[in-house]
Design a protein around this motif. Structure first.
Motif, short mmCIF file in Angstrom:
data_model
loop_
_atom_site.label_atom_id
_atom_site.label_comp_id
_atom_site.label_asym_id
_atom_site.label_seq_id
_atom_site.Cartn_x
_atom_site.Cartn_y
_atom_site.Cartn_z
N ASN A 135 9.79 -0.85 38.52
CA ASN A 135 8.56 -1.00 39.30
C ASN A 135 8.38 0.15 40.29
O ASN A 135 7.27 0.66 40.47
CB ASN A 135 8.56 -2.34 40.04
CG ASN A 135 8.11 -3.50 39.17
OD1 ASN A 135 7.13 -3.38 38.43
ND2 ASN A 135 8.80 -4.62 39.23
N THR A 139 5.40 2.90 39.98
CA THR A 139 4.49 3.00 41.13
C THR A 139 4.47 4.41 41.69
O THR A 139 3.39 4.98 41.95
CB THR A 139 4.91 2.01 42.24
OG1 THR A 139 4.86 0.68 41.73
CG2 THR A 139 3.98 2.12 43.44
N GLY A 163 3.07 -5.51 36.93
CA GLY A 163 1.84 -5.13 37.62
C GLY A 163 1.83 -3.68 38.03
O GLY A 163 0.76 -3.07 38.19
N SER A 164 3.02 -3.08 38.20
CA SER A 164 3.10 -1.67 38.60
C SER A 164 2.51 -0.74 37.55
O SER A 164 2.15 0.40 37.84
CB SER A 164 4.55 -1.27 38.90
OG SER A 164 5.38 -1.54 37.77
N GLN A 167 -0.75 -0.21 38.70
CA GLN A 167 -0.75 0.13 40.12
C GLN A 167 -1.14 -1.08 40.97
O GLN A 167 -1.80 -0.96 42.01
CB GLN A 167 -1.68 1.31 40.40
CG GLN A 167 -1.24 2.61 39.74
CD GLN A 167 0.11 3.10 40.25
OE1 GLN A 167 0.26 3.45 41.42
NE2 GLN A 167 1.10 3.16 39.38
N LYS A 168 -0.70 -2.28 40.51
CA LYS A 168 -0.89 -3.51 41.28
C LYS A 168 0.47 -3.93 41.82
O LYS A 168 1.47 -3.24 41.66
CB LYS A 168 -1.47 -4.60 40.38
CG LYS A 168 -2.85 -4.27 39.80
CD LYS A 168 -3.32 -5.39 38.89
CE LYS A 168 -4.69 -5.07 38.29
NZ LYS A 168 -5.18 -6.14 37.38
N ALA A 169 0.51 -5.09 42.44
CA ALA A 169 1.78 -5.63 42.92
C ALA A 169 2.72 -5.87 41.73
O ALA A 169 2.27 -6.20 40.62
CB ALA A 169 1.56 -6.93 43.69
N ALA A 170 4.00 -5.70 41.98
CA ALA A 170 4.98 -5.79 40.88
C ALA A 170 4.96 -7.15 40.18
O ALA A 170 5.21 -7.24 38.98
CB ALA A 170 6.38 -5.51 41.42
N ASP A 171 4.64 -8.22 40.92
CA ASP A 171 4.65 -9.56 40.33
C ASP A 171 3.27 -10.00 39.83
O ASP A 171 3.08 -11.16 39.46
CB ASP A 171 5.19 -10.58 41.34
CG ASP A 171 4.37 -10.59 42.64
OD1 ASP A 171 3.50 -9.71 42.81
OD2 ASP A 171 4.62 -11.48 43.48
N ASP A 172 2.31 -9.07 39.81
CA ASP A 172 0.96 -9.40 39.33
C ASP A 172 0.98 -9.54 37.81
O ASP A 172 1.33 -8.61 37.09
CB ASP A 172 -0.01 -8.30 39.76
CG ASP A 172 -1.47 -8.74 39.63
OD1 ASP A 172 -1.78 -9.44 38.66
OD2 ASP A 172 -2.26 -8.38 40.51
N CYS A 175 -1.93 -7.69 34.70
CA CYS A 175 -1.93 -6.35 34.11
C CYS A 175 -1.76 -6.47 32.59
O CYS A 175 -0.85 -7.13 32.10
CB CYS A 175 -0.81 -5.51 34.70
SG CYS A 175 -0.79 -3.81 34.09
#
Length: 238
Positions: A135, A139, A163-164, A167-172, A175
């Motif tokens: 992640n 990122t 999620g990375s 380019q979102k939060a890692a736990d999103d 994606c």
């Protein structure tokens, strides 16, 4: 005092001030590069991290030798100048060997990185530290997977990717592969490593060039001191 002796003395002193500044710069650059590479230790192992550490050590040695050269120049001590010259020659030989070794291994970097990326990616579902490292890598370098986001299909279930990658939060979990960055991390990471490792090599080459000049200056000063010591005896004969 002979004009040539005066010029050689102060030229060597000023040159070694510059040499000391370069030594400090090498230490700072080495610390910075080392800190960067440690962040990505999971992807490079212990193969590339020693390179900037060597730069730090060489920078410290350069600063000490520069101090020795400044003292020898101002005090006109031939013994100190000989010691300075001897240490400089050894340091140049050591640095040339390191530069050649680092440059000859440049083709191995890609295989090392590829192996580490494959290992950590395919164990990311079982090892949270590897997952966190990926992640961070994705990122920071704006990339996804080894060669692309499809690499995560072999690791995570249900076509989910970190999620990375978007380019979102890692736990999103929103994606998707179609939304993800298509650039693979292998290419981006190798470019990142090249820029930092060649920075280390570039500073080492600059140091060698200055050190070769630094070998000439004490020889000139040593010769001028010897000539200045013989001059009174010549006048005494007349």
């Amino acid at each position: 005092m002979d004009i040539g002796l005066t010029f050689a003395k102060y030229a060597l002193f000023l040159f070694n001030l510059l040499f000391a500044v370069l030594g400090i710069a090498m230490v700072v650059i080495g610390i910075g590069v080392s800190a960067k590479l440690v962040e990505y230790e999971d992807f490079i192992g212990n193969d590339l991290i020693p390179h900037p550490i060597v730069l730090i050590v060489v920078g410290c040695v350069m600063f000490f030798i520069a101090y020795l050269g400044c003292c020898g120049a101002i005090k006109e001590q031939t013994g100190m100048l000989c010691c300075y010259l001897f240490m400089m020659i050894i340091l140049v030989g050591f640095e040339v060997g390191l530069i050649c070794a680092a440059y000859s291994k440049r083709d191995q970097w890609e295989s090392i990185v590829n192996e580490q990326l494959n290992y950590t990616l395919h164990h990311a579902d079982k090892d949270q530290s590897f997952y966190a490292s990926w992640n961070m890598l994705q990122t920071n370098l704006k990339c996804c997977g080894i060669d692309g986001p499809n690499d995560w299909n072999h690791v995570l279930p249900n076509d989910t990717i970190p999620g990375s990658c978007c380019q979102k939060a890692a736990d999103d979990k929103t994606c998707t592969i179609t939304e993800a960055i298509q650039t693979g991390c292998k290419t981006a990471f190798i470019e990142f490593l090249n820029s930092h490792i060649f920075t280390v090599i570039g500073y080492a080459i600059a140091a060698v060039v200055l050190q070769l000049l630094a070998i000439v200056f004490p020889c000139c000063l040593f010769s001028a001191i010897r000539r200045d010591e013989r001059l009174p005896r010549r006048w005494h004969r007349f």
